[in-house]
Design a protein around this motif. Structure first.
Motif, PDB file in Angstrom:
ATOM      1  N   GLU A  73       0.828  -1.208   0.000  1.00 64.01           N
ATOM      2  CA  GLU A  73       0.000   0.000   0.000  1.00 64.01           C
ATOM      3  C   GLU A  73       0.860   1.256   0.000  1.00 64.01           C
ATOM      4  O   GLU A  73       0.546   2.246  -0.680  1.00 64.01           O
ATOM      5  CB  GLU A  73      -0.923  -0.008   1.214  1.00 64.01           C
ATOM      6  CG  GLU A  73      -2.081  -0.969   1.120  1.00 64.01           C
ATOM      7  CD  GLU A  73      -3.076  -0.756   2.226  1.00 64.01           C
ATOM      8  OE1 GLU A  73      -4.111  -0.120   1.974  1.00 64.01           O
ATOM      9  OE2 GLU A  73      -2.795  -1.197   3.365  1.00 64.01           O
ATOM     10  N   GLU A  74       1.955   1.234   0.751  1.00 62.94           N
ATOM     11  CA  GLU A  74       2.870   2.387   0.775  1.00 62.94           C
ATOM     12  C   GLU A  74       3.466   2.611  -0.609  1.00 62.94           C
ATOM     13  O   GLU A  74       3.624   3.756  -1.058  1.00 62.94           O
ATOM     14  CB  GLU A  74       3.977   2.170   1.806  1.00 62.94           C
ATOM     15  CG  GLU A  74       3.516   2.270   3.246  1.00 62.94           C
ATOM     16  CD  GLU A  74       2.935   3.637   3.570  1.00 62.94           C
ATOM     17  OE1 GLU A  74       3.517   4.643   3.109  1.00 62.94           O
ATOM     18  OE2 GLU A  74       1.902   3.693   4.256  1.00 62.94           O
ATOM     19  N   CYS A  75       3.803   1.539  -1.294  1.00 67.76           N
ATOM     20  CA  CYS A  75       4.339   1.662  -2.653  1.00 67.76           C
ATOM     21  C   CYS A  75       3.316   2.313  -3.581  1.00 67.76           C
ATOM     22  O   CYS A  75       3.681   3.115  -4.456  1.00 67.76           O
ATOM     23  CB  CYS A  75       4.740   0.289  -3.194  1.00 67.76           C
ATOM     24  SG  CYS A  75       6.182  -0.448  -2.371  1.00 67.76           S
ATOM     25  N   LEU A  76       2.041   1.990  -3.389  1.00 67.90           N
ATOM     26  CA  LEU A  76       0.997   2.595  -4.204  1.00 67.90           C
ATOM     27  C   LEU A  76       0.932   4.100  -3.981  1.00 67.90           C
ATOM     28  O   LEU A  76       0.746   4.880  -4.924  1.00 67.90           O
ATOM     29  CB  LEU A  76      -0.362   1.968  -3.886  1.00 67.90           C
ATOM     30  CG  LEU A  76      -0.631   0.562  -4.411  1.00 67.90           C
ATOM     31  CD1 LEU A  76      -2.004   0.088  -3.970  1.00 67.90           C
ATOM     32  CD2 LEU A  76      -0.533   0.529  -5.929  1.00 67.90           C
ATOM     33  N   LYS A  77       1.082   4.517  -2.717  1.00 67.29           N
ATOM     34  CA  LYS A  77       1.023   5.942  -2.398  1.00 67.29           C
ATOM     35  C   LYS A  77       2.200   6.704  -3.002  1.00 67.29           C
ATOM     36  O   LYS A  77       2.094   7.903  -3.290  1.00 67.29           O
ATOM     37  CB  LYS A  77       1.009   6.139  -0.877  1.00 67.29           C
ATOM     38  CG  LYS A  77      -0.236   5.591  -0.193  1.00 67.29           C
ATOM     39  CD  LYS A  77      -0.134   5.743   1.308  1.00 67.29           C
ATOM     40  CE  LYS A  77      -1.349   5.139   2.001  1.00 67.29           C
ATOM     41  NZ  LYS A  77      -1.265   5.222   3.488  1.00 67.29           N
ATOM     42  N   GLU A  78       3.313   5.997  -3.204  1.00 69.91           N
ATOM     43  CA  GLU A  78       4.515   6.642  -3.719  1.00 69.91           C
ATOM     44  C   GLU A  78       4.633   6.583  -5.239  1.00 69.91           C
ATOM     45  O   GLU A  78       5.608   7.080  -5.799  1.00 69.91           O
ATOM     46  CB  GLU A  78       5.748   5.967  -3.099  1.00 69.91           C
ATOM     47  CG  GLU A  78       5.838   6.133  -1.588  1.00 69.91           C
ATOM     48  CD  GLU A  78       6.947   5.299  -0.972  1.00 69.91           C
ATOM     49  OE1 GLU A  78       7.654   4.607  -1.742  1.00 69.91           O
ATOM     50  OE2 GLU A  78       7.094   5.325   0.267  1.00 69.91           O
ATOM     51  N   GLN A  79       3.655   5.969  -5.883  1.00 68.08           N
ATOM     52  CA  GLN A  79       3.750   5.829  -7.339  1.00 68.08           C
ATOM     53  C   GLN A  79       3.780   7.196  -8.003  1.00 68.08           C
ATOM     54  O   GLN A  79       3.176   8.163  -7.527  1.00 68.08           O
ATOM     55  CB  GLN A  79       2.572   5.016  -7.868  1.00 68.08           C
ATOM     56  CG  GLN A  79       1.214   5.682  -7.706  1.00 68.08           C
ATOM     57  CD  GLN A  79       0.103   4.856  -8.306  1.00 68.08           C
ATOM     58  OE1 GLN A  79       0.131   4.560  -9.482  1.00 68.08           O
ATOM     59  NE2 GLN A  79      -0.882   4.477  -7.490  1.00 68.08           N
ATOM     60  N   GLU A 124       3.137   9.956 -11.091  1.00 69.74           N
ATOM     61  CA  GLU A 124       2.051  10.217 -12.021  1.00 69.74           C
ATOM     62  C   GLU A 124       2.387   9.749 -13.435  1.00 69.74           C
ATOM     63  O   GLU A 124       1.513   9.343 -14.193  1.00 69.74           O
ATOM     64  CB  GLU A 124       1.704  11.707 -12.022  1.00 69.74           C
ATOM     65  CG  GLU A 124       1.096  12.194 -10.709  1.00 69.74           C
ATOM     66  CD  GLU A 124       0.677  13.644 -10.791  1.00 69.74           C
ATOM     67  OE1 GLU A 124       0.828  14.228 -11.887  1.00 69.74           O
ATOM     68  OE2 GLU A 124       0.206  14.183  -9.783  1.00 69.74           O
TER      69      GLU A 124
END
Length: 332
Positions: free
Chosen positions: A91-97, A99
């Motif tokens: 989930e943290e990786c998703l937040k850091e993706q 744009e």
């Protein structure tokens, strides 16, 4: 086979080689969630992210957006808590993706279709690997309960032995998984509005008192309160309202004007019913409301008061808080 919403263990060493090029599907079922009654009337949006690829021996290699994740220690000693921590990392990786490099996501609606026993949704044309399952927070159809869901990791293919260390070690390329949900009871507000048709200034301020009660579907008293309003003039410009908050959403409440004020009488119904709406979720977002109108009856009995409020101290005693005014708004 319905897989638990986490991978408690991974024992791929006992299974046959994984067919890494096999096309898979993943069905999300609400059957064993504990809330099937509500979920069968809801539409739950579930998102799916491919976190890692897998080789024939069951070793996982994270995809680029999830490169920070480390699957090297996955084995028979991996616990449910360990898997939950990995899901948190995903989930943290998703937040850091970024744009300019968005993570590919698939979505499906979990809902009950005609002829089906429970609410389900199926992802098709999936590659083998590790996936993050993220159900969206959703309210039930009556808007009385908000359900939040625990995101979790699941593997394609799956097997009974790989998930729990017992049962068949045959790989299932089309498994069914469940949902892990928690329900939060929602609340709403009630606005009581009082207007006077006419007013005898010589008697001074007048106070009216309302009893508010709500019973659940089993007839058990679920809410009870008493509120008073004091008026000093007639017409809309001098109307008063009281707002009661924290009432269980969906509850039908009965509002009774138990005291109309000295020398005043109720015009119309002294008992009114309404259904409490979830704050901000139903209709135009306005709370449930009832309105009462009183009129001077020609008498000379003044009537004024305060509302006493008692709180239990949890030890068979009561604390007296006096006065406890409602939230009163003028010129409504």
């Amino acid at each position: 086979m319905l897989t638990l919403p986490c991978l408690s263990m991974m024992r791929t060493q006992a299974a046959a080689a994984i067919e890494v090029d096999r096309i898979c599907s993943l069905t999300v079922s609400a059957a064993d969630s504990g809330y099937a009654g509500d979920f069968d009337e809801m539409t739950i949006l579930v998102s799916l992210y491919r976190v890692a690829g897998v080789d024939t021996a069951g070793r996982y290699t994270p995809e680029a957006p999830f490169s920070k994740m480390d699957f090297t220690d996955i084995g028979s000693s991996t616990t449910a808590d360990d898997w939950q921590k990995l899901a948190g990392q995903a989930e943290e990786c998703l937040k850091e993706q970024k744009e300019d490099a968005p993570v590919e996501v698939k979505t499906v609606e979990v809902k009950k279709s005609e002829g089906e026993a429970s609410a389900t949704g199926t992802f098709s044309n999936l590659k083998t690997g590790m996936y993050l399952v993220v159900p969206k927070e959703t309210e039930n159809a009556k808007k009385t309960v908000r359900y939040s869901f625990t995101p979790y990791l699941t593997a394609l293919p799956a097997s009974e032995y790989a998930a729990a260390g017992t049962g068949s070690d045959e790989w299932d390329y089309n498994p069914t998984i469940g949902l892990k949900a928690e329900g939060e009871e929602l609340t709403g507000s009630l606005v009581i509005r009082k207007t006077l048709e006419n007013y005898n200034a010589s008697l001074g301020a007048m106070t009216c008192v309302f009893q508010v009660e709500g019973h659940d579907e089993n007839g058990v008293l679920a809410y009870s309160n008493v509120v008073g309003l004091t008026l000093t003039g007639a017409g809309d410009a001098n109307a008063q309202t009281a707002k009661l908050t924290g009432i269980p959403a969906g509850l039908t409440v009965t509002v009774t004007e138990v005291y109309a004020g000295g020398s005043y009488e109720v015009k119309g119904d002294a008992v009114q019913k309404t259904v409490i709406l979830s704050d901000g979720l139903v209709g135009d977002g306005e709370p449930a409301s009832v309105s009462f109108t009183n009129s001077y009856d020609g008498g000379n009995r003044g009537g004024y008061g305060v509302t006493n409020h008692f709180e239990s101290d949890g030890k068979n005693g009561w604390t007296w808080e006096n006065p406890t005014p409602p939230v009163v708004e003028e010129n409504e």
